[in-house]
Design an enzyme around this catalytic site. Structure first.
Site, PDB file in Angstrom:
ATOM      1  N   TYR A  86       0.790  -1.231   0.000  1.00 61.50           N
ATOM      2  CA  TYR A  86       0.000   0.000   0.000  1.00 61.50           C
ATOM      3  C   TYR A  86       0.824   1.285   0.000  1.00 61.50           C
ATOM      4  CZ  TYR A  86      -4.034  -2.961   0.316  1.00 61.50           C
ATOM      5  OH  TYR A  86      -4.990  -3.901   0.023  1.00 61.50           O
ATOM      6  N   PHE A 201     -10.490   0.119  -5.888  1.00 57.13           N
ATOM      7  CA  PHE A 201      -9.764   1.356  -5.636  1.00 57.13           C
ATOM      8  C   PHE A 201      -9.571   1.554  -4.138  1.00 57.13           C
ATOM      9  CE2 PHE A 201     -11.203   2.410  -9.944  1.00 57.13           C
ATOM     10  CZ  PHE A 201     -10.046   2.960 -10.475  1.00 57.13           C
ATOM     11  N   ASP A 202      -8.324   1.722  -3.734  1.00 60.70           N
ATOM     12  CA  ASP A 202      -7.955   1.924  -2.338  1.00 60.70           C
ATOM     13  C   ASP A 202      -8.094   3.387  -1.940  1.00 60.70           C
ATOM     14  OD1 ASP A 202      -6.446   1.034   0.165  1.00 60.70           O
ATOM     15  OD2 ASP A 202      -5.090   2.604  -0.584  1.00 60.70           O
ATOM     16  N   GLU A 227     -13.114   1.729  -1.978  1.00 58.35           N
ATOM     17  CA  GLU A 227     -13.078   1.696  -0.520  1.00 58.35           C
ATOM     18  C   GLU A 227     -13.463   3.070   0.019  1.00 58.35           C
ATOM     19  OE1 GLU A 227      -9.921   0.817   3.115  1.00 58.35           O
ATOM     20  OE2 GLU A 227      -9.335   1.982   1.356  1.00 58.35           O
ATOM     21  N   GLY A 290     -29.892  -1.074   1.038  1.00 58.23           N
ATOM     22  CA  GLY A 290     -31.275  -0.607   1.073  1.00 58.23           C
ATOM     23  C   GLY A 290     -31.543   0.542   0.124  1.00 58.23           C
ATOM     24  N   TRP A 291     -30.492   1.208  -0.337  1.00 58.98           N
ATOM     25  CA  TRP A 291     -30.634   2.328  -1.266  1.00 58.98           C
ATOM     26  C   TRP A 291     -30.239   1.953  -2.691  1.00 58.98           C
ATOM     27  CZ3 TRP A 291     -28.527   7.404   1.454  1.00 58.98           C
ATOM     28  CH2 TRP A 291     -29.469   7.821   2.388  1.00 58.98           C
ATOM     29  N   TRP A 292     -29.119   1.267  -2.840  1.00 58.67           N
ATOM     30  CA  TRP A 292     -28.652   0.939  -4.183  1.00 58.67           C
ATOM     31  C   TRP A 292     -27.894  -0.390  -4.134  1.00 58.67           C
ATOM     32  CZ3 TRP A 292     -26.118   5.179  -7.736  1.00 58.67           C
ATOM     33  CH2 TRP A 292     -26.259   4.797  -9.085  1.00 58.67           C
ATOM     34  N   ASP A 304      -8.109  -4.761   6.596  1.00 60.88           N
ATOM     35  CA  ASP A 304      -7.964  -3.626   7.504  1.00 60.88           C
ATOM     36  C   ASP A 304      -8.805  -3.783   8.769  1.00 60.88           C
ATOM     37  OD1 ASP A 304      -6.146  -1.942   6.120  1.00 60.88           O
ATOM     38  OD2 ASP A 304      -7.738  -1.273   4.782  1.00 60.88           O
TER      39      ASP A 304
END
Length: 423
Positions: A86, A201-202, A227, A290-292, A304
């Site tokens: 990283y 993508f970090d 992330e 619940g949304w998408w 992590d």
């Protein structure tokens, strides 16, 4: 702003694939995905020797296909100043502590032969020099790619477009000639030839979402996930969900995101019995699923947040209670969104059989990333729901309190404080 974005997300979730018929949206995020992602490493994987990590993964390719895994998320592929990958150093050099470049090519090929696609962990918020602070080589970039105000006092670029990261040189993503074009070239001429078809993508809070969208579009992934680890407040979950929605929208819907909201709620439910938090006031799941749900990638723990080979190892930054992780899997593997399985839970914690039973139940019921959820109970000590798959239904419960879906259901998987049925 919130209502406009939320309305768009809800409409997209309702319309499914038809509403995502554009080139920017990856295949797996277009709706009704059957994907099951494996995070194919943990925080200590780079320490593996005899075999190295890539060769260890390669040895499990057939087994993972039999388990039902469709995609594997790999650690950062490039040379790094940190063992875990990283702190990217020489981007075009694919020899790392996980194995050689040839080992990497071979394991990705082995997965492809088993019908499993591979995601590369993309760390482009920051970079470190080869010998000093910012002497970038392979490829060579000037300090015009470093934001002004960086700790090195060497940045000749524009201001940072996100949150600073002190361990590396924050990259100036407004720089088209070197940074943007350099990253796109790296993705298409170093990363893609390995056989990677997806991107993770970090630390996307470190740079503007629109740049992640550009890079994703340049690569054209089958699967893309960012992330977005937002500030978490159990008493204001909509703010957490909204930040994730804003990032997805900011990429031009070119990338989905990890459902850190569901992660936080599950942590509380499993630790304190607050299963009622899993149900929102609109009757739907409380996380971003619940949304998408099509854009949401769920998980119990990752490199992590959780332990590694055992409960007491790894980073443990925001871990689920070790003795309750199977309840977490009983939730994410029966619900919409794209679920993630954590490698050490399968191979180090001895949970492969239990996780496999849940994956089999998901497949048998035909549950996808956008399946409908009818929550039956969400109280202290109990959460239960019925999820509609293809032509069948799946019922599940987690928590110490008892619950049954009634007659006509067949038990598919069960364990301490969880059960799953199919009708």
């Amino acid at each position: 702003m919130k209502q406009r974005i939320l309305a768009a997300a809800l409409a997209a979730a309702t319309l499914g694939a038809a509403s995502h018929a554009n080139a920017a949206t990856p295949t797996q995020q277009a709706g009704a995905s059957k994907a099951i992602l494996l995070q194919g490493f943990h925080w200590h994987s780079a320490n593996s020797t005899s075999p190295n990590w890539y060769n260890k993964l390669r040895g499990n390719a057939t087994d993972l296909a039999a388990l039902g895994i469709t995609h594997v998320w790999f650690p950062p592929p490039s040379d790094s100043a940190a063992r875990e990958g990283y702190l990217p150093r020489r981007l075009d050099v694919l020899d790392s502590n996980y194995g050689s470049s040839s080992d990497l090519y071979e394991v990705v090929r082995a997965f492809k032969e088993q019908g499993i696609q591979s995601l590369a962990d993309i760390v482009v918020n920051h970079r470190v020099g080869t010998k000093g602070w910012a002497d970038f080589t392979n490829p060579t970039w000037s300090t015009h790619t470093v934001v002004n105000g960086d700790e090195c006092n060497c940045g000749l670029g524009s201001g940072d477009t996100g949150t600073g990261f002190s361990a590396g040189r924050d990259l100036d993503h407004t720089n088209v000639g070197e940074t943007q074009n350099g990253i796109k070239h790296w993705l298409n001429y170093t990363v893609k030839p390995v056989g990677f078809t997806g991107l993770r993508f970090d630390y996307v809070r470190g740079f503007g979402a629109g740049y992640a969208g550009q890079y994703a579009n340049a690569f054209a992934p089958d699967f893309c996930v960012g992330e977005v680890w937002p500030d978490f407040d159990l008493n204001n979950l909509n703010a957490n969900r909204q930040m994730i929605m804003d990032w997805i929208n900011g990429t031009g819907n070119a990338c989905g995101a990890f459902d850190f909201t569901t992660k936080g709620i599950l942590n509380d439910a499993l630790a304190n019995g607050n299963y009622w938090r899993l149900k929102a006031t609109d009757g739907k799941p409380q996380g971003t699923i619940g949304w998408w749900p099509a854009m949401s990638v769920t998980f119990v723990d990752n490199h992590d947040t959780g332990p590694a080979e055992s409960c007491g190892t790894g980073q443990n930054l925001w871990a689920a209670p070790c003795g309750s992780v199977m309840q977490g899997y009983a939730y994410i593997l029966t619900h919409p969104g794209i679920p993630t399985v954590f490698y050490p839970h399968v191979y180090d914690w001895g949970l492969k059989t239990q996780i496999g039973a849940l994956i089999n139940a998901r497949k048998a019921a035909g549950v996808t990333s956008t399946s409908a959820v009818a929550i039956q109970q969400a109280t202290q000590g109990l959460y239960a729901a019925i999820v509609t798959g293809g032509t069948r239904q799946l019922a599940m419960k987690i928590g110490p309190n008892s619950w049954s879906p009634g007659t006509g259901w067949t038990l598919q998987a069960s364990g301490t404080n969880y059960a799953v049925w199919i009708k």
